[in-house]
Design an enzyme around this catalytic site. Structure first.
Site, mmCIF file in Angstrom:
data_model
loop_
_atom_site.group_PDB
_atom_site.id
_atom_site.type_symbol
_atom_site.label_atom_id
_atom_site.label_comp_id
_atom_site.label_asym_id
_atom_site.label_seq_id
_atom_site.Cartn_x
_atom_site.Cartn_y
_atom_site.Cartn_z
ATOM 1 N N ARG A 127 1.588 15.066 12.972
ATOM 2 C CA ARG A 127 1.837 14.784 11.446
ATOM 3 C C ARG A 127 1.917 15.418 10.917
ATOM 4 N NH1 ARG A 127 -0.469 9.069 9.602
ATOM 5 N NH2 ARG A 127 1.682 8.978 8.368
ATOM 6 N N ARG A 171 -8.329 -1.019 4.702
ATOM 7 C CA ARG A 171 -7.433 0.082 4.054
ATOM 8 C C ARG A 171 -6.058 -0.098 3.734
ATOM 9 N NH1 ARG A 171 -7.214 5.724 7.233
ATOM 10 N NH2 ARG A 171 -5.715 6.115 5.653
ATOM 11 N N ASP A 182 5.962 20.004 7.631
ATOM 12 C CA ASP A 182 6.622 21.159 7.589
ATOM 13 C C ASP A 182 7.443 21.153 6.786
ATOM 14 O OD1 ASP A 182 6.746 19.654 9.641
ATOM 15 O OD2 ASP A 182 8.432 20.883 10.296
ATOM 16 N N ASP A 222 4.925 0.971 12.114
ATOM 17 C CA ASP A 222 4.322 0.535 11.432
ATOM 18 C C ASP A 222 4.458 -1.463 11.858
ATOM 19 O OD1 ASP A 222 3.594 2.977 10.230
ATOM 20 O OD2 ASP A 222 3.816 1.511 8.207
ATOM 21 N N CYS A 276 -3.946 13.319 12.762
ATOM 22 C CA CYS A 276 -5.131 11.846 12.885
ATOM 23 C C CYS A 276 -4.254 11.039 14.392
ATOM 24 C CB CYS A 276 -4.531 11.212 12.509
ATOM 25 S SG CYS A 276 -2.665 10.212 12.153
ATOM 26 N N LYS A 306 0.896 -1.138 -0.053
ATOM 27 C CA LYS A 306 -0.466 0.179 -0.296
ATOM 28 C C LYS A 306 1.023 1.496 -0.176
ATOM 29 C CE LYS A 306 -1.870 1.604 4.170
ATOM 30 N NZ LYS A 306 -0.929 2.532 4.668
ATOM 31 N N ASN A 307 2.373 1.263 0.810
ATOM 32 C CA ASN A 307 2.321 2.854 1.246
ATOM 33 C C ASN A 307 3.326 2.710 0.115
ATOM 34 O OD1 ASN A 307 1.194 3.338 3.469
ATOM 35 N ND2 ASN A 307 2.323 2.320 4.385
ATOM 36 N N ILE A 334 8.840 7.469 16.568
ATOM 37 C CA ILE A 334 8.198 8.051 15.234
ATOM 38 C C ILE A 334 7.267 8.835 15.449
ATOM 39 C CG2 ILE A 334 7.269 7.711 13.364
ATOM 40 C CD1 ILE A 334 10.322 6.220 13.498
HETATM 41 C C1 EPZ Z 1 4.657 7.081 5.976
HETATM 42 O O1 EPZ Z 1 3.831 7.992 6.600
HETATM 43 C C2 EPZ Z 1 3.487 5.987 6.129
HETATM 44 N N1 EPZ Z 1 2.476 6.592 5.529
HETATM 45 C C3 EPZ Z 1 3.299 5.195 7.566
HETATM 46 O O2 EPZ Z 1 2.024 4.249 7.946
HETATM 47 C C4 EPZ Z 1 4.504 4.874 8.307
HETATM 48 O O3 EPZ Z 1 4.141 4.891 9.941
HETATM 49 C C5 EPZ Z 1 5.553 6.144 8.504
HETATM 50 O O4 EPZ Z 1 6.395 7.414 7.209
HETATM 51 C C6 EPZ Z 1 6.479 5.748 9.100
HETATM 52 O O5 EPZ Z 1 6.805 5.059 8.263
HETATM 53 C C7 EPZ Z 1 2.578 5.944 4.143
HETATM 54 O O6 EPZ Z 1 3.635 5.903 3.713
HETATM 55 C C8 EPZ Z 1 1.464 6.335 3.175
HETATM 56 P P1 EPZ Z 1 7.029 10.257 8.369
HETATM 57 P P2 EPZ Z 1 4.389 9.523 6.832
HETATM 58 O O7 EPZ Z 1 6.258 11.969 7.435
HETATM 59 O O8 EPZ Z 1 4.741 10.031 5.995
HETATM 60 C C9 EPZ Z 1 7.236 14.245 11.182
HETATM 61 C C10 EPZ Z 1 0.224 3.044 7.941
HETATM 62 O O9 EPZ Z 1 -0.192 2.114 8.792
HETATM 63 N N2 EPZ Z 1 7.028 15.039 10.498
HETATM 64 O O10 EPZ Z 1 8.254 9.602 8.115
HETATM 65 O O11 EPZ Z 1 2.971 10.344 7.439
HETATM 66 C C11 EPZ Z 1 5.951 12.692 11.352
HETATM 67 O O12 EPZ Z 1 4.521 13.631 12.030
HETATM 68 C C12 EPZ Z 1 0.934 4.492 8.402
HETATM 69 O O13 EPZ Z 1 0.319 2.398 6.700
HETATM 70 C C13 EPZ Z 1 7.330 15.395 10.593
HETATM 71 O O14 EPZ Z 1 7.423 16.527 11.798
HETATM 72 O O15 EPZ Z 1 5.222 9.231 7.920
HETATM 73 C C14 EPZ Z 1 6.241 11.614 12.052
HETATM 74 O O16 EPZ Z 1 6.846 11.917 13.670
HETATM 75 C C15 EPZ Z 1 1.167 5.116 9.084
HETATM 76 N N3 EPZ Z 1 6.484 17.096 9.729
HETATM 77 C C16 EPZ Z 1 7.648 11.617 11.566
HETATM 78 O O17 EPZ Z 1 8.309 13.055 10.791
HETATM 79 C C17 EPZ Z 1 6.510 16.550 8.625
HETATM 80 O O18 EPZ Z 1 6.991 17.581 7.579
HETATM 81 C C18 EPZ Z 1 8.037 10.985 10.239
HETATM 82 O O19 EPZ Z 1 6.641 10.575 9.945
HETATM 83 C C19 EPZ Z 1 6.656 15.436 8.143
HETATM 84 C C20 EPZ Z 1 7.158 14.537 8.933
#
Ligand code: EPZ
Length: 432
Positions: free
Chosen positions: A129, A407, A132, A314, A124, A22-23, A336
Site C-alpha cells: 500500500r 474498527r 506514490d 472488501d 499493512c 466508515k470509508n 487489488i
Molecule cells: C481504500 O483503501 C479503502 N480504505 C480500503 O478499505 C479498500 O480495500 C480500498 O480502498 C480498495 O477499495 C479506505 O477507504 C479508508 P487504494 P486505499 O488506494 O485507498 C495501490 C477496509 O477494509 N496504490 O484504492 O488505501 C494499492 O497498494 C479497507 O475498509 C498504489 O500502488 O486503496 C492497492 O494495490 C482496507 N499507490 C491499489 O492501489 C498509491 O499511491 C488500490 O488501493 C495508492 C494505491
C-alpha cells in the site's frame, strides 16, 4: 483483550439497520480541514476508526462536538468539526500507524496552509500500500515533496495549481486526497482514471455543498475548478455498502432471510448479482435490500475483485467463506491487494477446503460442514469472514483480536443477535 464467541447453526432472520459508511466518513472528516467554518456530519458510525480520526484532528487544532442523534429512526452520532486555525500541520507516527486513513489530512492541509508533515504509513496486513500516486499527483499540482525520517514533508509556495492528472491505476485514497486538494487550487484540475467508489461521490457532494466546483461525480473523470475559500456545510454520510454486503452474506450462509434497512442497492449491484447467480433470492427496494436464502441450495461462483462498480475487495473474504457452503468449486481472484487471503489458513482450521495459488487466487470447494475453532485474523474484513464461518460451524468458534472488527462494524454482536445469532463478546486478559 475482547473475543467473540459464536455458537453456530442458527438460521438468521429479521432486519438489520445499516450504519453510515466508515470509508466515506473518514475522508469527510478530513474535508472539514478545508474551511474555517463548521462542517456537520450526521449518520456517523460509532467505530474506533472514527475515534482515531477525531483524535488526529483534535491534535491538529480542530474543535469537535459530538451529539446523540436519530437518523431514519435509528440512533446515531452527529459530529461537528471546526478548524478555525490549525495549531499543528503534522500527522505524527503514533496516529498514522494506528490508522492509514490518517493520510487524508495531507491534501486538505497542503491546500489550505501550503504545508503538511505526515508520517509515511508503512505496509499493512493486506499489502504494501504505497502512497506514490498521492504524492506524484500533488507534485504535478506544484507541491514539493521530500521523505525524511519516515515523514512526508510536503509544501507549496502560495497555492497549489490546477493540473491534468492521469492516475496510473485506480486508487480510492489518491482520488480522495487529490480531489480535496484541488478544491482550493488555482485554476482547473482534471483527474482521469479516478476511482468511482460511492464514497468518493459522497465526498464530492460534501465538497460541493461547501462551495467547491466539482463535475463528473460518479465517473472516471473529475473536473474541479478551484475556489478561493470553502464554507461550512451539513451532510449525511451514505450507508455502508460493505457492512450491508457482509450481512447479506450472513443471511445467505445461514440460509436465512435478512432485510438490510437503509442499504443502497445502487452501491451493491455486483455482489448482489453474485448472490443471485448462486441461487439466493435478492429483492432490491429504494432504501433496503431483502436477502432470502431460505431453503436454497447454493452453487459456487467465480469472483474477481475490481475497482467499483466491479466486485469489491472488501467483500472478498466474506464471499469466500460463503462459497464453502455452496455446491462445487469457486475461483476467487484478488486483483487489488497482494496479501488478502490471510483468512484462508484460519478457515482451513475450521475444516474448509481451499487451495491458494500464489497471492492472487484461491479455489474454494464446498464442504459438508465446518467445525468451530479458536481463530484470529489480521484485518477487518478477514475477521468478519471468520464470524460468518462461525455462524454455520458446528459447535463454538472464538474469534480473537476483536479490535479489527471494532474498527469497521458498528454494534456487531447486537445486530447479529437481533436476527437470531448466538454470539457474545467475552473479556480475556491473554491474547489467543
Ligand atoms: C481504500 O483503501 C479503502 N480504505 C480500503 O478499505 C479498500 O480495500 C480500498 O480502498 C480498495 O477499495 C479506505 O477507504 C479508508 P487504494 P486505499 O488506494 O485507498 C495501490 C477496509 O477494509 N496504490 O484504492 O488505501 C494499492 O497498494 C479497507 O475498509 C498504489 O500502488 O486503496 C492497492 O494495490 C482496507 N499507490 C491499489 O492501489 C498509491 O499511491 C488500490 O488501493 C495508492 C494505491
Amino acid at each position: 483483550m475482547d473475543k467473540i464467541k459464536i455458537t453456530g447453526g442458527k438460521c438468521l432472520e429479521g432486519k438489520i439497520y445499516i450504519s453510515g459508511a466508515k470509508n466515506a466518513a473518514l475522508p469527510l472528516i478530513c474535508a472539514s480541514l478545508l474551511t474555517d467554518e463548521t462542517v456537520t456530519l450526521t449518520n456517523m458510525p460509532m467505530l474506533s476508526d472514527i475515534k482515531a480520526m477525531n483524535a488526529l484532528l483534535e491534535q491538529l487544532g480542530t474543535q469537535i462536538d459530538e451529539f446523540d442523534d436519530f437518523v431514519d429512526n435509528h440512533p446515531s452520532k452527529t459530529y461537528s468539526y471546526r478548524t478555525k486555525e490549525a495549531t499543528s500541520l503534522t500527522a505524527p507516527y503514533d496516529y498514522v500507524r494506528k490508522m492509514r486513513a490518517s493520510y487524508y489530512v495531507l491534501g486538505p492541509l497542503l491546500a489550505r496552509y501550503g504545508k503538511c508533515e505526515l508520517s509515511l504509513p508503512g505496509g499493512c496486513a493486506i499489502g504494501a500500500r504505497p502512497m506514490d500516486i498521492h504524492l506524484s499527483s500533488l507534485e504535478q499540482m506544484g507541491a514539493s515533496i521530500e521523505i525524511k525520517n519516515g515523514y512526508i514533508h510536503a509544501k507549496v509556495d502560495k497555492r497549489l495549481k490546477g493540473a491534468h492528472i492521469i492516475f496510473p491505476m485506480v486508487s480510492v485514497g489518491a482520488t480522495c486526497n487529490v480531489l480535496m486538494a484541488a478544491t482550493l487550487a488555482e485554476g482547473r484540475t482534471v483527474l482521469e482514471n479516478a476511482a468511482k467508489e460511492p464514497e468518493i461521490g459522497d465526498l464530492a457532494n460534501l465538497l460541493n455543498a461547501m462551495g467547491a466546483k466539482i463535475e463528473g461525480i460518479g465517473t472516471a473523470v473529475l473536473t474541479i475548478d478551484g475556489v478561493d475559500k470553502l464554507h461550512g456545510a451539513k451532510h449525511k454520510v451514505i450507508a455502508d455498502r460493505i457492512e450491508a454486503g457482509s450481512y447479506a452474506v450472513a443471511a445467505a450462509i445461514t440460509r436465512g432471510k435478512i432485510e438490510l434497512i437503509n442499504a443502497l442497492p445502487s452501491t451493491l449491484k455486483r455482489p448482489m448479482q453474485v448472490l443471485r447467480d448462486m441461487g439466493v433470492r435478492v429483492t432490491e427496494n429504494e432504501n433496503s435490500i431483502l436477502v432470502d436464502a431460505k431453503g436454497c441450495t447454493l452453487v459456487g461462483k467465480d469472483i474477481m475483485t475490481e475497482p467499483f462498480p466491479g466486485f469489491p475487495t472488501d467483500l472478498q473474504a466474506q464471499f469466500l467463506a460463503l462459497m464453502l457452503t455452496a455446491e462445487g468449486a469457486s475461483m476467487i481472484t484478488e486483483t487489488i491487494f497482494e496479501n488478502r487471503f490471510m483468512h484462508v489458513p484460519e478457515l482451513l482450521r475450521m475444516g474448509a477446503n481451499i487451495n491458494v495459488h500464489g497471492h492472487a487466487s484461491a479455489i474454494v470447494r464446498g464442504v459438508k460442514k465446518l467445525s468451530g475453532a479458536p481463530v484470529m485474523a489480521t484485518d477487518l474484513r478477514a475477521s468478519f469472514a471468520l464470524i460468518l464461518a462461525g455462524l454455520v460451524a458446528e459447535g463454538e468458534t472464538i474469534v480473537n483480536r476483536v479490535y479489527h472488527l471494532d474498527r469497521g462494524y458498528e454494534k456487531l454482536e447486537e445486530k447479529l443477535r437481533g436476527v437470531g445469532a448466538q454470539i457474545e463478546r467475552i473479556k480475556d486478559d491473554s491474547e489467543g
